[in-house]
Motif scaffolding. Structure first.
Motif, PDB file in Angstrom:
ATOM      1  N   ALA A 251       6.247 -69.259 -37.286  1.00  0.00           N
ATOM      2  CA  ALA A 251       7.870 -68.470 -37.083  1.00  0.00           C
ATOM      3  C   ALA A 251       7.860 -67.684 -37.945  1.00  0.00           C
ATOM      4  O   ALA A 251       9.459 -66.495 -37.832  1.00  0.00           O
ATOM      5  CB  ALA A 251       9.175 -69.415 -36.860  1.00  0.00           C
ATOM      6  N   ALA A 252       7.448 -67.546 -39.521  1.00  0.00           N
ATOM      7  CA  ALA A 252       7.684 -66.550 -39.881  1.00  0.00           C
ATOM      8  C   ALA A 252       6.665 -64.967 -39.990  1.00  0.00           C
ATOM      9  O   ALA A 252       7.224 -64.109 -40.991  1.00  0.00           O
ATOM     10  CB  ALA A 252       7.284 -66.912 -41.650  1.00  0.00           C
ATOM     11  N   ALA A 253       6.391 -65.108 -38.590  1.00  0.00           N
ATOM     12  CA  ALA A 253       5.818 -63.945 -39.289  1.00  0.00           C
ATOM     13  C   ALA A 253       6.669 -62.583 -38.384  1.00  0.00           C
ATOM     14  O   ALA A 253       6.130 -61.602 -38.695  1.00  0.00           O
ATOM     15  CB  ALA A 253       4.292 -64.262 -37.630  1.00  0.00           C
ATOM     16  N   HIS A 254       7.050 -62.989 -37.432  1.00  0.00           N
ATOM     17  CA  HIS A 254       8.033 -61.995 -36.711  1.00  0.00           C
ATOM     18  C   HIS A 254       9.570 -62.410 -36.280  1.00  0.00           C
ATOM     19  O   HIS A 254       9.496 -64.246 -35.744  1.00  0.00           O
ATOM     20  CB  HIS A 254       7.085 -61.515 -35.552  1.00  0.00           C
ATOM     21  CG  HIS A 254       7.232 -60.083 -35.387  1.00  0.00           C
ATOM     22  ND1 HIS A 254       8.871 -59.885 -33.841  1.00  0.00           N
ATOM     23  CD2 HIS A 254       7.900 -58.470 -35.761  1.00  0.00           C
ATOM     24  CE1 HIS A 254       9.125 -58.732 -34.258  1.00  0.00           C
ATOM     25  NE2 HIS A 254       8.799 -58.012 -35.108  1.00  0.00           N
ATOM     26  N   PRO A 255      10.507 -62.154 -35.861  1.00  0.00           N
ATOM     27  CA  PRO A 255      11.589 -62.461 -36.050  1.00  0.00           C
ATOM     28  C   PRO A 255      11.409 -63.038 -34.715  1.00  0.00           C
ATOM     29  O   PRO A 255      11.975 -64.257 -33.902  1.00  0.00           O
ATOM     30  CB  PRO A 255      13.042 -61.268 -35.892  1.00  0.00           C
ATOM     31  CG  PRO A 255      12.207 -60.711 -36.944  1.00  0.00           C
ATOM     32  CD  PRO A 255      10.982 -60.567 -36.822  1.00  0.00           C
ATOM     33  N   TRP A 256      10.472 -62.417 -33.390  1.00  0.00           N
ATOM     34  CA  TRP A 256      10.194 -62.860 -31.886  1.00  0.00           C
ATOM     35  C   TRP A 256       9.768 -63.707 -32.152  1.00  0.00           C
ATOM     36  O   TRP A 256      10.307 -65.020 -31.241  1.00  0.00           O
ATOM     37  CB  TRP A 256       9.508 -61.995 -31.052  1.00  0.00           C
ATOM     38  CG  TRP A 256      11.111 -60.797 -30.620  1.00  0.00           C
ATOM     39  CD1 TRP A 256      12.214 -60.943 -30.640  1.00  0.00           C
ATOM     40  CD2 TRP A 256      10.191 -59.715 -30.491  1.00  0.00           C
ATOM     41  NE1 TRP A 256      12.310 -59.384 -29.618  1.00  0.00           N
ATOM     42  CE2 TRP A 256      11.387 -58.883 -29.869  1.00  0.00           C
ATOM     43  CE3 TRP A 256       8.719 -58.825 -30.328  1.00  0.00           C
ATOM     44  CZ2 TRP A 256      11.418 -57.580 -28.845  1.00  0.00           C
ATOM     45  CZ3 TRP A 256       8.767 -57.489 -29.845  1.00  0.00           C
ATOM     46  CH2 TRP A 256      10.141 -56.690 -29.187  1.00  0.00           C
ATOM     47  N   GLU A 257       8.777 -64.185 -32.733  1.00  0.00           N
ATOM     48  CA  GLU A 257       8.308 -65.476 -32.973  1.00  0.00           C
ATOM     49  C   GLU A 257       8.735 -66.652 -34.087  1.00  0.00           C
ATOM     50  O   GLU A 257       8.691 -67.755 -33.110  1.00  0.00           O
ATOM     51  CB  GLU A 257       6.774 -65.060 -34.046  1.00  0.00           C
ATOM     52  CG  GLU A 257       5.418 -64.602 -32.659  1.00  0.00           C
ATOM     53  CD  GLU A 257       5.612 -64.689 -31.254  1.00  0.00           C
ATOM     54  OE1 GLU A 257       5.888 -66.309 -31.383  1.00  0.00           O
ATOM     55  OE2 GLU A 257       5.914 -63.655 -31.303  1.00  0.00           O
ATOM     56  N   ASP A 258       9.920 -66.108 -34.646  1.00  0.00           N
ATOM     57  CA  ASP A 258      11.175 -67.267 -35.026  1.00  0.00           C
ATOM     58  C   ASP A 258      11.940 -67.826 -34.309  1.00  0.00           C
ATOM     59  O   ASP A 258      12.153 -68.587 -33.838  1.00  0.00           O
ATOM     60  CB  ASP A 258      11.333 -66.291 -36.101  1.00  0.00           C
ATOM     61  CG  ASP A 258      12.688 -67.681 -37.131  1.00  0.00           C
ATOM     62  OD1 ASP A 258      12.031 -68.514 -37.302  1.00  0.00           O
ATOM     63  OD2 ASP A 258      12.989 -66.964 -38.079  1.00  0.00           O
ATOM     64  N   TRP A 259      12.718 -66.485 -33.143  1.00  0.00           N
ATOM     65  CA  TRP A 259      13.523 -67.804 -32.333  1.00  0.00           C
ATOM     66  C   TRP A 259      12.739 -67.869 -31.572  1.00  0.00           C
ATOM     67  O   TRP A 259      12.955 -69.280 -30.985  1.00  0.00           O
ATOM     68  CB  TRP A 259      13.497 -65.759 -31.319  1.00  0.00           C
ATOM     69  CG  TRP A 259      14.066 -65.748 -30.300  1.00  0.00           C
ATOM     70  CD1 TRP A 259      13.703 -66.610 -28.959  1.00  0.00           C
ATOM     71  CD2 TRP A 259      15.333 -67.027 -29.924  1.00  0.00           C
ATOM     72  NE1 TRP A 259      14.167 -66.964 -28.172  1.00  0.00           N
ATOM     73  CE2 TRP A 259      15.701 -67.219 -28.303  1.00  0.00           C
ATOM     74  CE3 TRP A 259      16.980 -66.936 -30.218  1.00  0.00           C
ATOM     75  CZ2 TRP A 259      16.945 -68.009 -27.960  1.00  0.00           C
ATOM     76  CZ3 TRP A 259      17.528 -67.638 -29.670  1.00  0.00           C
ATOM     77  CH2 TRP A 259      17.687 -68.004 -28.141  1.00  0.00           C
ATOM     78  N   ALA A 260      10.827 -67.547 -31.216  1.00  0.00           N
ATOM     79  CA  ALA A 260      10.938 -68.427 -29.892  1.00  0.00           C
ATOM     80  C   ALA A 260      10.391 -69.906 -30.439  1.00  0.00           C
ATOM     81  O   ALA A 260      10.063 -71.304 -29.780  1.00  0.00           O
ATOM     82  CB  ALA A 260       9.291 -67.914 -29.338  1.00  0.00           C
ATOM     83  N   GLU A 261       9.577 -70.015 -31.453  1.00  0.00           N
ATOM     84  CA  GLU A 261       9.765 -71.283 -31.991  1.00  0.00           C
ATOM     85  C   GLU A 261      10.515 -72.116 -32.332  1.00  0.00           C
ATOM     86  O   GLU A 261      10.665 -73.713 -32.545  1.00  0.00           O
ATOM     87  CB  GLU A 261       8.843 -71.040 -33.806  1.00  0.00           C
ATOM     88  CG  GLU A 261       7.322 -70.441 -33.852  1.00  0.00           C
ATOM     89  CD  GLU A 261       6.445 -71.829 -33.120  1.00  0.00           C
ATOM     90  OE1 GLU A 261       5.738 -72.250 -34.353  1.00  0.00           O
ATOM     91  OE2 GLU A 261       6.250 -72.047 -32.096  1.00  0.00           O
ATOM     92  N   THR A 262      11.791 -71.735 -33.015  1.00  0.00           N
ATOM     93  CA  THR A 262      13.342 -72.203 -32.929  1.00  0.00           C
ATOM     94  C   THR A 262      13.770 -72.389 -31.567  1.00  0.00           C
ATOM     95  O   THR A 262      13.960 -73.971 -31.741  1.00  0.00           O
ATOM     96  CB  THR A 262      14.216 -71.538 -33.135  1.00  0.00           C
ATOM     97  OG1 THR A 262      13.939 -70.727 -34.717  1.00  0.00           O
ATOM     98  CG2 THR A 262      15.457 -72.292 -33.622  1.00  0.00           C
TER      99      THR A 262
END
Length: 364
Positions: A251-262
């Protein structure tokens, strides 16, 4: 995923059941009613038609007729289709646009597992009021296999299409990737939940007027995505302390991945709470002075529980789940610890889903 009862004899049945083991009734899931139903052949109404049974053979829905999804012939689906629906595939199967070569028995077995996970995702999204929705289509899916000499199939989302490499259905392959990427949790349903988060970012965040609030909490998604992922994988196990603000290292890689992981984590929470509530689970957390009792509440029941109430139930539930797994010599089923920063992001997802559902209900 909650458990169900046979509509004919009230015996316990499950989301993937196809026959009641007590009364022998055929079972199918009805996406239009979001429930499992006992069915009896309706030969007089037409070939391949079924009617819903209630206790004593009554018709609880006024006698609506159904057809089985045509993928039932491969024992690959247990959803039904309303008889007046011209589609031959159910609401979940029709979302799959591309499949690998199913004459390969291995691919057929993999796709059955993936479709089962996709039906579980369909159910949760439908209960949240996200899918199906009038005037709004859900994601479409492509399940592909690597071919000799061809490009590697990467799991991901692009412009409404979710792609999954069917090798993820092989336990050994998935375990190898989990270890190689340093992931404590990697499952088929986890993949599909994560990628569905990428799909729903556009209607809920970008088109929902919440982009500024998103950027304050998750960061600016306009930063270079490819460079961010390259940097994340280059760091590897030295990714740093991510646990104070993120649900996972990825999730720390990029805001889009942060959103998808959350987003995926929120769906994990919803599903597990519903399962526990259907068993009427109550948990007493041992304490030296005063033990605390938590009764798990169905997140879809009316009135819907507040977000913080769900979190209060979630923590002891996952502690018990991990303890049960350890007693059987298994790794933690829930290898996470939610920080206050991660909880704030989960609340953001919860609030967006709640607003979307309320708007949809108001428009009916």
């Amino acid at each position: 995923m909650r458990v169900f009862n046979c509509g004919h004899c009230a015996h316990l049945v499950f989301f993937d059941s196809v026959q009641c083991l007590h009364c022998g009734s055929a079972l199918a899931f009805l996406p239009d009613a979001l429930t499992m139903a006992a069915l009896a052949p309706a030969f007089r109404d037409g070939p391949g038609l079924w009617r819903r049974l209630g206790g004593g053979g009554a018709l609880p829905d006024g006698g609506r007729r159904y057809r089985m999804c045509c993928n039932q012939t491969e024992q690959a689906c247990n959803f039904a289709v309303p008889a007046d629906d011209p589609a031959v595939l159910c609401a979940s199967c029709r979302q799959t646009r591309v499949l690998p070569d199913l004459s390969d028995a291995a691919n057929l077995g993999r796709c059955k597992q993936i479709e089962a996970a996709k039906r579980q995702l369909f159910y949760t999204l439908a209960c949240l009021g996200l899918e199906p929705a009038p005037g709004r289509s859900g994601p479409v899916f492509e399940f592909l296999a690597d071919l000799p000499g061809g490009p590697a199939i990467l799991t991901g989302h692009n412009n409404g299409t979710i792609t999954l490499n069917v090798s993820e259905a092989d336990d050994g392959e998935r375990a190898c990737r989990r270890i190689a990427l340093g992931e404590p949790y990697r499952t088929l349903i986890g993949h599909l939940r994560h990628e569905s988060g990428h799909f729903y970012w556009s209607p809920l965040v970008r088109d929902g007027g919440c982009i500024d609030a998103f950027r304050r909490l998750f960061g600016d998604e306009r930063q270079d995505y490819a460079a961010a992922l390259d940097a994340h994988y280059a760091k590897g196990s030295a990714a740093g302390d991510w646990s104070e603000q993120y649900v996972s290292a990825y999730a720390a890689a990029h805001p889009w991945e942060d959103w998808a992981e959350t987003w995926a984590h929120y769906l994990h929470m919803i599903d597990l709470l519903e399962t526990a509530a259907s068993y009427q689970v109550g948990i007493t957390v041992p304490a030296p002075q005063s033990a605390l009792r938590h009764q798990v509440v169905d997140p879809f029941a009316a009135p819907r529980p507040a977000f913080l109430d769900m979190v209060r139930q979630w923590v002891p539930l996952t502690l018990m789940l991990n303890s049960l797994n350890r007693s059987l010599g298994q790794s933690d089923a829930y290898p996470f610890a939610l920080s206050s920063g991660a909880i704030d992001k989960l609340r953001f997802v919860h609030d967006l889903v709640s607003v979307s559902r309320q708007a949809r209900d108001a428009g009916r």
